[in-house]
Design an enzyme around this catalytic site. Structure first.
Site, PDB file in Angstrom:
ATOM      1  N   GLU A 454      40.679  39.721  24.181  1.00  0.00           N
ATOM      2  CA  GLU A 454      41.784  39.996  23.240  1.00  0.00           C
ATOM      3  C   GLU A 454      42.024  41.499  23.066  1.00  0.00           C
ATOM      4  O   GLU A 454      42.186  41.999  21.953  1.00  0.00           O
ATOM      5  CB  GLU A 454      41.536  39.307  21.892  1.00  0.00           C
ATOM      6  CG  GLU A 454      41.598  37.801  22.029  1.00  0.00           C
ATOM      7  CD  GLU A 454      41.755  37.046  20.722  1.00  0.00           C
ATOM      8  OE1 GLU A 454      41.908  37.682  19.669  1.00  0.00           O
ATOM      9  OE2 GLU A 454      41.738  35.816  20.764  1.00  0.00           O
TER      10      GLU A 454
HETATM   11  C1  LIG Z   1      34.542  35.479  28.491  1.00  0.00           C
HETATM   12  C2  LIG Z   1      35.971  35.782  28.682  1.00  0.00           C
HETATM   13  C3  LIG Z   1      36.939  34.909  28.228  1.00  0.00           C
HETATM   14  C4  LIG Z   1      38.294  35.162  28.477  1.00  0.00           C
HETATM   15  N1  LIG Z   1      39.232  34.223  28.129  1.00  0.00           N
HETATM   16  C5  LIG Z   1      40.529  34.400  28.535  1.00  0.00           C
HETATM   17  C6  LIG Z   1      41.494  33.377  28.350  1.00  0.00           C
HETATM   18  O1  LIG Z   1      41.216  32.320  27.792  1.00  0.00           O
HETATM   19  N2  LIG Z   1      42.747  33.585  28.818  1.00  0.00           N
HETATM   20  C7  LIG Z   1      43.103  34.758  29.437  1.00  0.00           C
HETATM   21  O2  LIG Z   1      44.240  34.892  29.852  1.00  0.00           O
HETATM   22  N3  LIG Z   1      42.208  35.762  29.609  1.00  0.00           N
HETATM   23  C8  LIG Z   1      40.928  35.606  29.184  1.00  0.00           C
HETATM   24  N4  LIG Z   1      40.005  36.605  29.382  1.00  0.00           N
HETATM   25  C9  LIG Z   1      40.436  37.852  29.999  1.00  0.00           C
HETATM   26  C10 LIG Z   1      40.367  39.073  29.097  1.00  0.00           C
HETATM   27  O3  LIG Z   1      41.464  39.092  28.250  1.00  0.00           O
HETATM   28  C11 LIG Z   1      40.297  40.285  30.044  1.00  0.00           C
HETATM   29  O4  LIG Z   1      38.989  40.298  30.551  1.00  0.00           O
HETATM   30  C12 LIG Z   1      40.636  41.559  29.381  1.00  0.00           C
HETATM   31  O5  LIG Z   1      42.018  41.623  29.168  1.00  0.00           O
HETATM   32  C13 LIG Z   1      40.224  42.778  30.216  1.00  0.00           C
HETATM   33  O6  LIG Z   1      40.628  42.672  31.546  1.00  0.00           O
HETATM   34  P1  LIG Z   1      39.572  42.957  32.719  1.00  0.00           P
HETATM   35  O7  LIG Z   1      38.340  42.218  32.414  1.00  0.00           O
HETATM   36  O8  LIG Z   1      40.237  42.662  33.989  1.00  0.00           O
HETATM   37  O9  LIG Z   1      39.239  44.497  32.586  1.00  0.00           O
HETATM   38  P2  LIG Z   1      40.123  45.724  33.127  1.00  0.00           P
HETATM   39  O10 LIG Z   1      41.535  45.520  32.747  1.00  0.00           O
HETATM   40  O11 LIG Z   1      39.797  45.960  34.536  1.00  0.00           O
HETATM   41  O12 LIG Z   1      39.557  46.913  32.234  1.00  0.00           O
HETATM   42  C14 LIG Z   1      38.289  47.520  32.469  1.00  0.00           C
HETATM   43  C15 LIG Z   1      38.050  48.600  31.440  1.00  0.00           C
HETATM   44  O13 LIG Z   1      39.091  49.585  31.488  1.00  0.00           O
HETATM   45  C16 LIG Z   1      39.613  49.806  30.202  1.00  0.00           C
HETATM   46  N5  LIG Z   1      41.037  50.095  30.297  1.00  0.00           N
HETATM   47  C17 LIG Z   1      41.984  49.456  31.009  1.00  0.00           C
HETATM   48  N6  LIG Z   1      43.169  50.036  30.828  1.00  0.00           N
HETATM   49  C18 LIG Z   1      42.986  51.060  29.972  1.00  0.00           C
HETATM   50  C19 LIG Z   1      43.829  52.046  29.380  1.00  0.00           C
HETATM   51  N7  LIG Z   1      45.127  52.112  29.615  1.00  0.00           N
HETATM   52  N8  LIG Z   1      43.271  52.940  28.537  1.00  0.00           N
HETATM   53  C20 LIG Z   1      41.947  52.911  28.286  1.00  0.00           C
HETATM   54  N9  LIG Z   1      41.119  52.009  28.807  1.00  0.00           N
HETATM   55  C21 LIG Z   1      41.623  51.094  29.640  1.00  0.00           C
HETATM   56  C22 LIG Z   1      39.375  48.502  29.454  1.00  0.00           C
HETATM   57  O14 LIG Z   1      39.306  48.755  28.051  1.00  0.00           O
HETATM   58  C23 LIG Z   1      38.039  48.062  30.026  1.00  0.00           C
HETATM   59  O15 LIG Z   1      37.006  48.692  29.303  1.00  0.00           O
HETATM   60  C24 LIG Z   1      38.659  36.357  29.121  1.00  0.00           C
HETATM   61  C25 LIG Z   1      37.685  37.268  29.546  1.00  0.00           C
HETATM   62  C26 LIG Z   1      36.362  36.989  29.340  1.00  0.00           C
HETATM   63  C27 LIG Z   1      35.338  37.968  29.838  1.00  0.00           C
END
Ligand SMILES: Cc1cc2nc3c(=O)[nH]c(=O)nc-3n(C[C@H](O)[C@H](O)[C@H](O)COP(=O)(O)OP(=O)(O)OC[C@H]3O[C@@H](n4cnc5c(N)ncnc54)[C@H](O)[C@@H]3O)c2cc1C
Length: 775
Positions: A454
């Site tokens: 989230e």
């Molecule tokens: C257990 C779990 C349950 C989930 N459930 C759902 C679900 O039900 N439905 C769904 O759609 N998604 C779900 N998600 C997805 C979740 O919303 C994403 O994991 C999240 O949005 C982050 O994306 P990413 O993991 O690809 O990280 P990335 O987007 O690759 O980010 C990696 C890091 O970079 C940082 N970052 C990225 N962009 C910026 C920026 N512009 N400025 C500063 N920092 C930045 C982030 O804060 C993070 O620390 C779930 C994820 C997990 C782990």
């Protein structure tokens, strides 16, 4: 003199004559604004307009409105909600052995699943007319908090259908037909929903999803139908492996213009039964060993009818706004709730463990190093409850406050992370050895889940809190951006001029007030009450003014570039956050009747927050583009140098002792900590041991008197001296048995789980070796 009169007259004429004013003053200022302000795209404008501005607007503008905050009557749980918490939630908790769920079954028992479905755990936000519970945001949050203190896996499982997903999207945007069909099925658990936005290529940048839908004709139910041909590849989707209905976000295209004139329609959300041909679900991820269902979903050239779009074809392309609206509220409920469960469990169990566990002849809590951690645990538990209550309350009051929900999400998950780390440290090896008796390990392992979902925390802190705060909460900037985005220069300038005057007045007012408060230590700032919190509120006012002027200067100097200067803007976001957190703490304190026992916690939290404000603002002054400007601003807001200190050691000791020695206070600040009823529940045993040891106080006094009279040896605890005390008739047989029973419980607390060499069998605690089927 004549010169100054002429200058004044010139300025007067300049401002009175519109054409001159626009040519020489406001026109150039408008051009400068157009240049420095970030361009406002339609999507951004929609996202901005999606939420509402609440008390954070006052804090951001340098005008905390205490009257408004204190007089706001926050909703409480209804009888029905309280009964659900006391009965259904407790019943469910009794059915879940988190260790078995995580390590043995990797799933809940069929009974637990059935119970959750049938009792409406997945129907908390569904309106009553569709068979749902229609619980408030506060109830939703309270229920998730309590469950999460026992089992993160269960907390997440309950949380997801009650936050952003099909249930919520349908309730807000669904067509009547969609509501009539789906909501009763979701309410009674016939259907299990999931919502898929994230994919391998688009995580934080959810707006960049590559998943597509193309409007086309196709065959459905044997008939030629207008519909969408979908291709998607999603991962990390909670509940996907068991879902029967999939909420899907994708980008919609209409190359043949079957829906209208637009070819690229934008992000759209549809609802698809997982039994629909071509929908792939079932594969699982293993999120840090947690057992909640999480996995992938894919589909290739899957055809769905057009009316499966949530809200019908009218809502094609409105998915982003729908998601932003729901997420901006939901973010303030689920993760802060999960975090509160964690923070309160950490505080309660660590206080008790530190009281029972002895080293060097003392209880752990008697060591100052441990007290420091306990003080923070106590403060975190209190703050989490305060923020959870205020933020969920705002949502119940009809607000959609995007900024405070982002603050609540980021700070409460960080508070939980800090709490569980401290709890682990103080428990030492007891926190590390896994087994049914380790009540911390699962929360510790699962912590990064809350941090990531989230809105991952780095992004939330660096991009969202101030980024949204600056444009949403500032009284003029959003309107100025709208004016700057106006294609016709003259029309834009006409809108801009009055805003500019107000803005200048606003900024000058804040600068003077910030300097004045700095010079006087805010002694003349208004305060709502003349009590122990008077100085706190005055200092909050001071920092609020400082934030307002620093924000204006940053926006003026950096404009759109500020978005990319995340380290700088995050510091301003930190100040806004600390002001909101402090306001929540004060509100909580007074809403609970201003119990003097809680005043030290309030003092600790506000001192810590003010200190964090100072660190953030000084960091901002140091790193703003121009060092001379930075030094001047620092002089303006901190004219006498450092203004705030962290809480004193004495206060930390007071908080720690209160948490450990005052059961009524401990219970009052950790109401979300689930305590089971039976002897298999480690938190219940912990509490029973504490009660049994507390009940020994009169006997301990007898033993101590006997030690002083040299009837008993000078050294040794009541447990070690039990037999001698009985032999010397210092205590009676019944009293000796009471001590032995308490000692048994104490040993259970101190002991950890043991496993056979091949980890095939788990053994119970202490002398009473109990073979469980845990592995
Ligand atoms: C257990 C779990 C349950 C989930 N459930 C759902 C679900 O039900 N439905 C769904 O759609 N998604 C779900 N998600 C997805 C979740 O919303 C994403 O994991 C999240 O949005 C982050 O994306 P990413 O993991 O690809 O990280 P990335 O987007 O690759 O980010 C990696 C890091 O970079 C940082 N970052 C990225 N962009 C910026 C920026 N512009 N400025 C500063 N920092 C930045 C982030 O804060 C993070 O620390 C779930 C994820 C997990 C782990």
């Amino acid at each position: 003199m004549l010169f100054w009169i002429m200058v004044a007259a010139l300025i007067f004429v300049l401002f009175q004559v519109k054409s001159l004013r626009q040519q020489w003053v406001t026109g150039p200022a408008f051009k400068l604004f157009k240049k420095v302000l970030p361009p406002l795209s339609q999507t951004e404008r929609e996202a901005m307009e999606a939420g509402s501005v609440w008390v954070e607007g006052d804090l951001f503008s340098g005008k905390p409105d205490w009257e408004r905050l204190y007089s706001m009557s926050l909703p409480q749980l209804t009888d029905e909600e309280q009964s659900f918490l006391d009965n259904e939630v407790n019943e469910l908790m009794g059915m879940i052995d988190d260790f078995d769920v995580i390590h043995k079954d990797k799933d809940f028992s069929e009974d637990a699943w059935r119970y959750m479905r049938e009792k409406g755990f997945f129907a908390m936000i569904i309106p009553k007319e569709y068979g749902g519970k229609a619980f408030s945001a506060l109830a939703n949050s309270t229920i998730v908090s309590k469950i999460a203190s026992r089992s993160v896996s269960a907390g997440v499982t309950v949380m997801v259908p009650n936050s952003l997903g099909p249930g919520e999207l349908l309730s807000h945007y669904g067509t009547q037909q969609q509501k009539d069909y789906w909501l009763p099925r979701l309410a009674d658990g016939t259907d299990i929903p999931c919502f898929a936005l994230t994919g391998p290529e688009a995580g934080s940048d959810a707006g960049g999803i590559p998943d597509t839908g193309v409007v086309t004709m196709g065959e459905y139910d044997g008939k030629e139908t207008l519909g969408i041909r979908l291709n998607w590849d999603k991962r990390y989707i909670t509940l996907a492996p068991v879902a029967t209905v999939l909420g899907l976000a994708f980008k919609l295209y209409d190359p043949d213009k079957l829906l209208g004139e637009k070819e690229s329609i934008g992000i759209t959300c549809a609802l698809i039964p997982t039994s629909h041909p071509g929908v792939e679900v079932g594969n699982r991820h293993l999120p840090l060993e947690q057992a909640f269902m999480n996995g992938t979903t894919r589909g290739k050239d899957v055809f769905i009818p057009i009316d499966w779009i949530i809200g019908g074809p009218d809502y094609a392309g409105k998915g982003w706004r729908m998601l932003m609206e729901c997420l901006s509220a939901g973010r303030g409920i689920s993760l802060p709730a999960l975090s509160t469960g964690n923070a309160q469990l950490s505080a309660q169990t660590t206080a008790i463990y530190a009281s029972i566990r002895q080293q060097f002849g003392c209880s752990l809590y008697e060591f100052e190093g441990v007290q420091e951690g306990l003080a923070q645990l106590s403060a975190n538990a209190y703050q989490a409850e305060a923020v959870r209550h205020l933020t969920a309350g705002a949502i119940d009051l009809g607000q959609k406050p995007a900024v405070v929900t982002a603050i609540a999400k980021f700070h409460m998950t960080e508070v939980a992370r800090q709490s569980i780390n401290i709890a682990m440290d103080i428990h030492g090896g007891k926190g590390i050895q896994m087994g049914p008796n380790n009540y911390l390990a699962s929360l510790y392992m699962a912590m990064p889940v809350s941090i990531t979902v989230e809105g991952a925390n780095i992004l939330t802190r660096n991009l969202m809190i101030f980024g949204q705060g600056a444009t949403r909460c500032h009284p003029y900037v959003f309107d100025e951006m709208v004016a700057a985005a106006e294609p016709d220069f003259k029309t834009g300038l006409a809108q801009f001029e009055p805003l500019l005057y107000k803005h200048i007045k606003f900024a000058l007012g804040n600068a003077f007030a910030a300097f004045g408060h700095g010079l006087t230590g805010a002694r003349f700032a208004s305060a709502p009450k003349d009590d122990a919190n008077k100085r706190h509120t005055q200092q909050i006012q001071r920092m609020s003014k400082a934030l307002a002027i620093c924000s204006d200067i940053a926006m003026l100097m950096l404009g759109g570039e500020l978005k990319r200067r995340e380290m700088l803007s995050a510091r301003l976001g930190d100040v806004l956050s600390e002001l909101y957190l402090s306001s929540a703490v004060l509100k909580h304190f007074y809403s609970r009747g201003a119990n003097p026992k809680e005043q030290p916690i309030v003092d600790y939290l506000i001192q810590q927050s003010l200190c964090n404000c100072e660190i953030a603002l000084k960091g901002y002054c140091r790193h703003i583009s121009n060092p001379v400007v930075g030094a001047l601003i620092q002089r303006l807001i901190f004219p006498w140098g450092s203004a705030y200190n962290p809480p004193k050691d004495k206060l930390k000791t007071q908080l720690a002792l209160n948490l450990c020695q005052d059961k009524s206070l401990r219970d009052a600040i950790t109401p979300m900590c689930y305590v089971g009823k039976n002897e298999d529940d480690a938190v219940a045993v912990l509490n029973q041991a504490m009660d049994a040891i507390d009940a020994l106080a009169p006997l301990a006094a007898k033993v101590k008197a006997a030690q002083q009279a040299k009837t008993l040896p000078r050294k040794g605890s009541i447990f070690q001296l039990r037999e001698k005390a009985l032999a010397e008739q210092v205590i009676t047989q019944a009293e000796a048995e009471q001590i032995a029973a308490a000692d048994e419980l104490r040993k259970q607390v101190v002991n950890v789980d043991e496993f056979d060499f091949d980890l095939g069998l788990a053994q119970g605690k202490g002398d009473d070796v109990k073979v469980s089927d845990a592995a």
